[in-house]
Design a protein around this motif. Structure first.
Motif, PDB file in Angstrom:
ATOM      1  N   PHE A 183       0.830  -1.207   0.000  1.00 17.87           N
ATOM      2  CA  PHE A 183       0.000   0.000   0.000  1.00 17.87           C
ATOM      3  C   PHE A 183       0.864   1.256   0.000  1.00 17.87           C
ATOM      4  O   PHE A 183       0.567   2.228  -0.699  1.00 17.87           O
ATOM      5  CB  PHE A 183      -0.928  -0.002   1.215  1.00 17.87           C
ATOM      6  CG  PHE A 183      -1.789   1.229   1.313  1.00 17.87           C
ATOM      7  CD1 PHE A 183      -2.942   1.338   0.562  1.00 17.87           C
ATOM      8  CD2 PHE A 183      -1.438   2.273   2.155  1.00 17.87           C
ATOM      9  CE1 PHE A 183      -3.737   2.473   0.638  1.00 17.87           C
ATOM     10  CE2 PHE A 183      -2.231   3.404   2.248  1.00 17.87           C
ATOM     11  CZ  PHE A 183      -3.382   3.504   1.479  1.00 17.87           C
ATOM     12  N   ALA A 184       1.961   1.215   0.776  1.00 17.84           N
ATOM     13  CA  ALA A 184       2.861   2.366   0.834  1.00 17.84           C
ATOM     14  C   ALA A 184       3.493   2.628  -0.531  1.00 17.84           C
ATOM     15  O   ALA A 184       3.651   3.790  -0.944  1.00 17.84           O
ATOM     16  CB  ALA A 184       3.946   2.135   1.886  1.00 17.84           C
ATOM     17  N   THR A 187       0.869   4.154  -2.718  1.00 22.53           N
ATOM     18  CA  THR A 187       0.664   5.546  -2.297  1.00 22.53           C
ATOM     19  C   THR A 187       1.827   6.425  -2.753  1.00 22.53           C
ATOM     20  O   THR A 187       1.628   7.567  -3.183  1.00 22.53           O
ATOM     21  CB  THR A 187       0.521   5.626  -0.767  1.00 22.53           C
ATOM     22  OG1 THR A 187      -0.570   4.787  -0.350  1.00 22.53           O
ATOM     23  CG2 THR A 187       0.257   7.046  -0.318  1.00 22.53           C
ATOM     24  N   ALA A 190       1.370   7.274  -6.239  1.00 19.95           N
ATOM     25  CA  ALA A 190       0.366   8.328  -6.354  1.00 19.95           C
ATOM     26  C   ALA A 190       0.956   9.682  -5.984  1.00 19.95           C
ATOM     27  O   ALA A 190       0.652  10.710  -6.618  1.00 19.95           O
ATOM     28  CB  ALA A 190      -0.826   8.012  -5.457  1.00 19.95           C
ATOM     29  N   VAL A 191       1.834   9.702  -5.001  1.00 22.54           N
ATOM     30  CA  VAL A 191       2.499  10.948  -4.605  1.00 22.54           C
ATOM     31  C   VAL A 191       3.399  11.459  -5.725  1.00 22.54           C
ATOM     32  O   VAL A 191       3.419  12.652  -6.036  1.00 22.54           O
ATOM     33  CB  VAL A 191       3.301  10.740  -3.305  1.00 22.54           C
ATOM     34  CG1 VAL A 191       4.220  11.932  -3.039  1.00 22.54           C
ATOM     35  CG2 VAL A 191       2.357  10.532  -2.134  1.00 22.54           C
ATOM     36  N   MET A 228      -8.713   5.473  -3.223  1.00 21.68           N
ATOM     37  CA  MET A 228      -7.885   5.032  -2.099  1.00 21.68           C
ATOM     38  C   MET A 228      -8.676   4.146  -1.144  1.00 21.68           C
ATOM     39  O   MET A 228      -8.139   3.172  -0.596  1.00 21.68           O
ATOM     40  CB  MET A 228      -7.310   6.233  -1.357  1.00 21.68           C
ATOM     41  CG  MET A 228      -6.366   7.095  -2.194  1.00 21.68           C
ATOM     42  SD  MET A 228      -4.979   6.184  -2.907  1.00 21.68           S
ATOM     43  CE  MET A 228      -3.977   5.892  -1.450  1.00 21.68           C
ATOM     44  N   THR A 232      -7.687   0.173  -0.319  1.00 19.92           N
ATOM     45  CA  THR A 232      -7.546  -0.439   1.007  1.00 19.92           C
ATOM     46  C   THR A 232      -8.486  -1.633   1.165  1.00 19.92           C
ATOM     47  O   THR A 232      -8.130  -2.626   1.807  1.00 19.92           O
ATOM     48  CB  THR A 232      -7.843   0.588   2.117  1.00 19.92           C
ATOM     49  OG1 THR A 232      -9.132   1.187   1.892  1.00 19.92           O
ATOM     50  CG2 THR A 232      -6.798   1.670   2.148  1.00 19.92           C
ATOM     51  N   GLY A 242      -6.746   4.407   3.942  1.00 20.33           N
ATOM     52  CA  GLY A 242      -6.992   4.894   2.592  1.00 20.33           C
ATOM     53  C   GLY A 242      -7.461   6.341   2.581  1.00 20.33           C
ATOM     54  O   GLY A 242      -7.007   7.142   1.752  1.00 20.33           O
ATOM     55  N   ALA A 245      -4.450   8.624   3.456  1.00 22.76           N
ATOM     56  CA  ALA A 245      -3.519   8.738   2.334  1.00 22.76           C
ATOM     57  C   ALA A 245      -4.114   9.595   1.225  1.00 22.76           C
ATOM     58  O   ALA A 245      -3.407  10.389   0.587  1.00 22.76           O
ATOM     59  CB  ALA A 245      -3.174   7.341   1.809  1.00 22.76           C
ATOM     60  N   ALA A 246      -5.411   9.453   0.983  1.00 21.11           N
ATOM     61  CA  ALA A 246      -6.074  10.259  -0.044  1.00 21.11           C
ATOM     62  C   ALA A 246      -5.967  11.740   0.284  1.00 21.11           C
ATOM     63  O   ALA A 246      -5.771  12.575  -0.612  1.00 21.11           O
ATOM     64  CB  ALA A 246      -7.537   9.847  -0.173  1.00 21.11           C
ATOM     65  N   VAL A 249      -2.338  12.884  -0.580  1.00 18.15           N
ATOM     66  CA  VAL A 249      -2.112  12.945  -2.025  1.00 18.15           C
ATOM     67  C   VAL A 249      -2.871  14.121  -2.635  1.00 18.15           C
ATOM     68  O   VAL A 249      -2.354  14.835  -3.506  1.00 18.15           O
ATOM     69  CB  VAL A 249      -2.538  11.611  -2.686  1.00 18.15           C
ATOM     70  CG1 VAL A 249      -2.490  11.728  -4.212  1.00 18.15           C
ATOM     71  CG2 VAL A 249      -1.639  10.469  -2.220  1.00 18.15           C
TER      72      VAL A 249
END
Length: 404
Positions: A183-184, A187, A190-191, A228, A232, A242, A245-246, A249
Motif C-alpha cells: 500500500f505504501a 501511495t 500516487a504521490v 484510495m 484499502t 486509505g 492517504a487520499a 495525495v
C-alpha cells in the motif's frame, strides 16, 4: 422514527450545534463536536428515544468518518516538520504505542489482544484538528512551540491509523507488513504522480469550473478518495488508512497543479464534509452512545476517569520525556496537555471496534466520554500553562524557531 425523519433530526442538530458553540464561546471555548455528540445522545434511544441508526443513516455516517480522516490527512504537512523535532515526536509515539498496547491488553478484561489494540491505539491519538484552532487563536502556530506541537500532533494522527492497519488486519505480522508495504508503494506512486507538473489545461479546467456545475476539482477530490478507499478494501486494510492517504495525495495534487485555486477547492470540500457528512458521523456517534451501560455504576463508569488519566500517562508521559530540550518547563507541560487531547480518532477507533464486535459498547462509551472531557479540559489547562503573568494568552516566542 423513519430513516428520513432521523436524517431530518440529525441535520437539525447539525444546524443547532454551531449556534450553541458560538453562544457558549464567550464564556468557554467548547469544540463543536461536543455539542454534536451530546445532542445525539439526547435524541438517542437511551434518553428521548427520538432517533435510531441503521440503513442509509449508517452509510452516511461511514462516509462522514472517511471524510473526517481525509481532511485530517489533508491538513498534515510532514514536509514542514522535520529534523530532530520529528524524530523525537516519532519516538514519543512509538513509546506511547508500546505502553498503550500493554495497558490496553491489561484493561481488555479477557477480551484478548484484539481488544487491547483498539484501546491501546485510541490512547495514543492526538486531536490535531481540534488543537489547531486553539493554537491559531493564541498566536502560536508560527512559533517554536507551534512547530513542535504540529510535529507531535501530526504523528499522533498518522501513527494510530498505521498501527490499526498493521495490527488489526487479521493476517500474520509478516503478511500484514508486506500488505502495508504494498500500500505504501502504491501511495508513493500516487504521490510521485501528484508531484509531477500537470499540463496547462489541467489548472485552466480547475479554475474555469470552480464556479460552474462542472466542479472538476471537487469531483477529482472525491474520485481520489474513493480510489484510495477501494484500494484499502482490495488489500484488506482499514479504510481509515486509505482516507488518510487520499488526503495527503490530494494536497500535493491541488497545490502542485493549481496553487492559486487550492484554497478555494479545499473550502468547497470542507463545506461538503463539515457541512454535511462529518456532522452526521458525530451525531450518529451520540445516537449510538451506550449511556445506560456507562451510567450503570459498574466497571464502565470507573473506566471513564481511568481512561482520562491514561491519555496523560500513555500519550503525555513520552511527550514530556522526549520534548525538545529548549522548551521551558511550562511549555513542556502545555505540550503534554495538547498532545493528550483526543476525540475524533478515538470515536473512529471505537466505532470500528464495536462494529467488529471486539469492543463492548460500554467500554467504547467510556473511551469516548474520556476523550470528550480531554477536549474540554486539556486545551484550557495548556493555555494557562503557556500564559505568562499578566498575559491572557501567549503571543509568540520566535527565538529558535524551526522552519515549517
Amino acid at each position: 422514527m423513519s430513516h428520513s425523519g432521523t436524517l431530518v433530526l440529525i441535520m437539525a442538530i447539525a444546524v443547532l450545534a454551531p449556534l450553541l458553540a458560538y453562544g457558549v464561546s464567550r464564556w468557554l471555548p467548547v469544540p463543536l463536536v461536543i455539542f454534536e455528540i451530546l445532542l445525539g445522545i439526547l435524541v438517542g434511544p437511551d434518553v428521548l428515544g427520538w432517533a435510531r441508526s441503521g440503513g442509509v443513516i449508517d452509510t452516511l455516517s461511514q462516509l462522514g468518518l472517511a471524510m473526517l480522516i481525509f481532511l485530517a490527512g489533508y491538513e498534515i504537512r510532514f514536509d514542514r516538520v522535520r529534523g530532530d523535532t520529528l524524530r523525537r515526536s516519532v519516538w514519543a509515539w512509538i513509546t506511547a504505542l508500546a505502553l498503550g498496547l500493554a495497558l490496553g491488553v491489561l484493561l481488555a478484561h479477557g477480551g484478548g489482544f484484539g481488544k487491547g489494540v483498539y484501546i491501546g491505539t485510541a490512547l495514543t491519538s492526538t486531536a490535531l484538528g481540534t488543537i489547531l484552532p486553539v493554537l491559531r487563536d493564541a498566536g502560536d502556530l508560527g512559533t517554536r512551540f507551534g512547530t513542535v506541537m504540529m510535529a507531535f500532533g501530526s504523528v499522533g494522527e498518522f501513527g494510530p491509523i498505521v498501527a490499526m492497519a498493521l495490527l488489526l488486519s487479521g493476517r500474520a505480522p509478516a503478511a500484514s507488513a508486506a500488505t502495508l508495504i504494498a500500500f505504501a508503494v502504491l501511495t508513493a506512486l500516487a504521490v510521485l504522480w501528484a508531484m509531477r507538473p500537470k499540463p496547462p489545461w489541467f489548472s485552466r479546467v480547475i479554475a474555469k469550473t470552480l464556479h460552474s456545475s462542472g466542479q472538476f476539482a471537487v469531483r477529482l477530490v472525491v474520485f481520489m478518495l474513493v480510489v484510495m478507499l477501494g484500494l484499502t478494501e482490495v488489500l484488506g486494510l482499514d479504510v481509515l488508512l486509505g482516507a488518510f492517504a487520499a488526503g495527503m495525495v490530494t494536497r500535493l495534487v491541488l497545490q502542485g497543479a493549481a496553487p492559486e485555486s487550492s484554497g478555494l477547492v479545499l473550502s468547497k470540500v470542507e463545506a461538503m464534509g463539515f457541512g454535511f457528512l462529518v456532522p452526521v458521523f458525530f451525531v450518529v456517534t451520540g445516537i449510538e452512545f451506550d449511556l445506560d451501560s456507562l451510567l450503570g455504576g459498574g466497571r464502565e463508569l470507573l473506566l471513564l476517569p481511568l481512561f482520562l488519566l491514561l491519555f496523560l500517562v500513555v500519550r503525555g508521559l513520552p511527550i514530556w520525556v522526549l520534548a525538545p530540550r529548549d522548551l521551558v518547563r511550562r511549555d513542556r507541560a502545555a505540550l503534554v496537555l495538547f498532545g493528550s487531547t483526543a476525540l475524533p480518532l478515538v470515536v473512529a477507533i471505537t466505532t470500528l471496534g464495536t462494529e467488529d464486535g471486539v469492543l463492548g459498547a460500554g467500554e467504547a462509551a467510556a473511551l469516548v466520554g474520556a476523550a470528550m472531557v480531554s477536549v474540554l479540559v486539556f486545551p484550557l489547562l495548556a493555555l494557562k500553562c503557556r500564559a505568562r503573568p499578566g498575559e491572557a494568552l501567549p503571543r509568540g516566542e520566535r527565538a529558535g524557531e524551526e522552519s515549517w
